[in-house]
Design a protein around this motif. Structure first.
Motif, mmCIF file in Angstrom:
data_model
loop_
_atom_site.group_PDB
_atom_site.id
_atom_site.type_symbol
_atom_site.label_atom_id
_atom_site.label_comp_id
_atom_site.label_asym_id
_atom_site.label_seq_id
_atom_site.Cartn_x
_atom_site.Cartn_y
_atom_site.Cartn_z
ATOM 1 N N HIS A 1 0.824 -1.213 0.000
ATOM 2 C CA HIS A 1 0.000 0.000 0.000
ATOM 3 C C HIS A 1 0.857 1.262 0.000
ATOM 4 O O HIS A 1 0.508 2.261 -0.642
ATOM 5 C CB HIS A 1 -0.923 -0.012 1.217
ATOM 6 N N LEU A 2 1.992 1.220 0.709
ATOM 7 C CA LEU A 2 2.871 2.390 0.773
ATOM 8 C C LEU A 2 3.814 2.486 -0.413
ATOM 9 O O LEU A 2 4.540 3.473 -0.547
ATOM 10 C CB LEU A 2 3.678 2.361 2.075
ATOM 11 N N GLY A 3 3.834 1.460 -1.257
ATOM 12 C CA GLY A 3 4.645 1.532 -2.473
ATOM 13 C C GLY A 3 6.053 0.988 -2.331
ATOM 14 O O GLY A 3 6.951 1.426 -3.063
ATOM 15 N N PHE B 1 11.247 -3.830 5.422
ATOM 16 C CA PHE B 1 10.076 -3.082 5.873
ATOM 17 C C PHE B 1 9.308 -3.862 6.932
ATOM 18 O O PHE B 1 8.862 -3.280 7.940
ATOM 19 C CB PHE B 1 9.170 -2.774 4.678
ATOM 20 N N CYS B 2 9.143 -5.170 6.720
ATOM 21 C CA CYS B 2 8.411 -5.984 7.691
ATOM 22 C C CYS B 2 9.122 -6.007 9.035
ATOM 23 O O CYS B 2 8.478 -5.898 10.087
ATOM 24 C CB CYS B 2 8.250 -7.399 7.153
ATOM 25 N N GLU B 3 10.439 -6.146 9.018
ATOM 26 C CA GLU B 3 11.200 -6.152 10.267
ATOM 27 C C GLU B 3 11.074 -4.818 10.993
ATOM 28 O O GLU B 3 10.866 -4.769 12.206
ATOM 29 C CB GLU B 3 12.668 -6.454 9.970
ATOM 30 N N ALA B 4 11.210 -3.711 10.239
ATOM 31 C CA ALA B 4 11.106 -2.392 10.857
ATOM 32 C C ALA B 4 9.704 -2.128 11.401
ATOM 33 O O ALA B 4 9.545 -1.533 12.478
ATOM 34 C CB ALA B 4 11.492 -1.315 9.841
ATOM 35 N N ALA C 1 11.198 5.815 10.585
ATOM 36 C CA ALA C 1 11.986 6.420 9.511
ATOM 37 C C ALA C 1 12.451 5.355 8.517
ATOM 38 O O ALA C 1 12.461 5.584 7.298
ATOM 39 C CB ALA C 1 13.188 7.159 10.099
ATOM 40 N N LYS C 2 12.827 4.186 9.017
ATOM 41 C CA LYS C 2 13.220 3.091 8.124
ATOM 42 C C LYS C 2 12.056 2.669 7.230
ATOM 43 O O LYS C 2 12.236 2.428 6.025
ATOM 44 C CB LYS C 2 13.683 1.891 8.948
ATOM 45 N N MET C 3 10.875 2.572 7.810
ATOM 46 C CA MET C 3 9.713 2.148 7.031
ATOM 47 C C MET C 3 9.480 3.077 5.846
ATOM 48 O O MET C 3 9.282 2.618 4.713
ATOM 49 C CB MET C 3 8.475 2.103 7.934
ATOM 50 N N GLY D 1 10.221 4.680 -0.043
ATOM 51 C CA GLY D 1 10.589 5.733 -0.974
ATOM 52 C C GLY D 1 10.000 7.091 -0.650
ATOM 53 O O GLY D 1 10.055 7.990 -1.496
ATOM 54 N N TRP D 2 9.480 7.261 0.542
ATOM 55 C CA TRP D 2 8.932 8.553 0.965
ATOM 56 C C TRP D 2 10.088 9.375 1.548
ATOM 57 O O TRP D 2 10.272 9.461 2.753
ATOM 58 C CB TRP D 2 7.836 8.355 1.997
#
Length: 402
Positions: free
Chosen positions: A68-70, A134-137, A250-252, A257-258
């Motif tokens: 969803h966040l790309g 991303f999943c870990e963060a 911040a990692k997420m 890519g934001w």
């Protein structure tokens, strides 16, 4: 076995200040609950429960959220199937030396450049994807946010949250509240789960420091609970959780890519980290345990051991502060946070080489494409000229024919 533990491990001079015995700190039920070592038995099954819950969380929540966040995963070139190289990669080294490259080239009948390219592609093949990162963060973000919120809510009304001298008043006969007892058990169970998963989680340049941090934290939580330094321990955990959830958020956004959101959160995290870890933690918490505590009891083994663990954490804070300041420098002079300073340096080099290789392939294809187009154009021009010439010859012969 139990008698041996009672005789050696649970000696009073290890856990209690001079002049106190285990009988002196016994409490009646109406006085409250005294922290007992057997309370920490729940942390091991809780660690496995955290691992199972994390598995479900990542697949049902984190992966859909990443899409969803790309979050996009890089498409990597898979290494060709070469059994000898695969065996060497798994059993010997991921990065062979020059002599080993020559030897492998003779065994497989490949050039040195092809051997090096194969190992680079094979290393990149094992690199974690952005979705995995991303999943870990996101998992750590959820826990740290919940732990910080619940910890702050349980400590905001306590006397030692505002006056650190209260941490040692009536020590060691201090009852522990039920909320603080579970705060301890949940934190220790979580760090045990991180330690058990350290071999499968994303490895960074500070991998050794992370392992040391987890081990020191587990020993610190366990020892402080058994010696009833719970009041100081809750402050230590709260200070650490206050900035950790900002880093994970911040990692997420970085993996998604934001860039602007990531940079903004990184600035906030840097300020909170530097203030809590380099000012609040040493000047308030460590000062309380090293200096203020001596106003209430004489030093003993637990005093030195507990403070030694706190100083180990402080050394790690200084190391991570150095990495953060390097990132701040890049942010100020380059305009953005290019990458996490704790990323795997070797993998980054491999990825850059792979990008250059792909760029080179694209450039060579573009050159070939341009050459083909120029040849086609020249052929087309020749065809047009030939047609015009033939047409003129035909036109010049028509009057004579008439």
């Amino acid at each position: 076995m139990e008698a041996l533990l009672n005789e050696w491990l649970w000696q009073e001079e290890y856990w209690l200040p001079p002049g106190f015995s285990w009988k002196d700190i016994e409490m009646e039920e109406e006085e409250g609950h005294f922290p007992l070592p057997r309370d920490l038995i729940y942390t091991l099954p809780l660690a496995f429960a955290f691992i199972a819950f994390r598995y479900v969380f990542e697949r049902l929540i984190a992966v859909p959220l990443s899409k969803h966040l790309g979050v996009k995963d890089r498409i990597r070139i898979r290494a060709a199937s070469v059994p000898k190289l695969e065996t060497f990669y798994k059993q010997n080294s991921r990065q062979p030396s020059q002599s080993e490259v020559v030897s492998l080239g003779k065994q497989c009948g490949l050039s040195q450049r092809k051997i090096q390219t194969w190992f680079r592609h094979r290393r990149n093949q094992d690199r974690p994807s952005n979705t995995k990162k991303f999943c870990e963060a996101s998992w750590r973000f959820v826990f740290y946010l919940v732990a910080f919120t619940a910890g702050l809510g349980s400590l905001i009304d306590t006397s030692w949250f505002w006056d650190h001298r209260e941490c040692w008043r009536d020590y060691p006969k201090q009852p522990v509240a039920e909320a603080h007892r579970w705060y301890y058990i949940l934190e220790m169970g979580f760090y045990l789960s991180l330690l058990l998963c350290v071999s499968v989680d994303v490895k960074r340049k500070d991998f050794k420091e992370q392992v040391i941090h987890h081990i020191a934290t587990i020993f610190l939580i366990g020892f402080s609970y058994c010696s009833n330094c719970v009041r100081v321990g809750t402050l230590v955990m709260l200070v650490h959780d206050s900035s950790d959830f900002l880093l994970e958020s911040a990692k997420m956004f970085h993996y998604a890519g934001w860039t602007r959101t990531c940079d903004s959160l990184f600035v906030v995290f840097s300020l909170v980290f530097l203030v809590t870890r380099l000012v609040v933690f040493p000047c308030r918490v460590v000062h309380t345990t090293v200096v203020v505590s001596l106003e209430f009891f004489q030093p003993y083994f637990g005093y030195y051991f507990f403070n030694a663990l706190l100083l180990v954490l402080q050394a790690l804070h200084i190391f991570w502060a150095y990495l953060i300041l390097r990132m701040v420098y890049k942010f100020m002079f380059l305009g953005k946070v290019e990458r996490d300073e704790r990323s795997d340096e070797e993998s980054e080099v491999d990825e850059e080489e792979e990008e250059h290789e792909e760029d080179g392939d694209e450039c060579s294809w573009e050159q070939r494409k341009g050459a083909i187009n120029s040849k086609l154009a020249s052929l087309a021009n020749n065809c047009v000229l030939n047609n015009l010439t033939n047409q003129r010859n035909i036109n010049s012969r028509l009057p004579k024919a008439r």
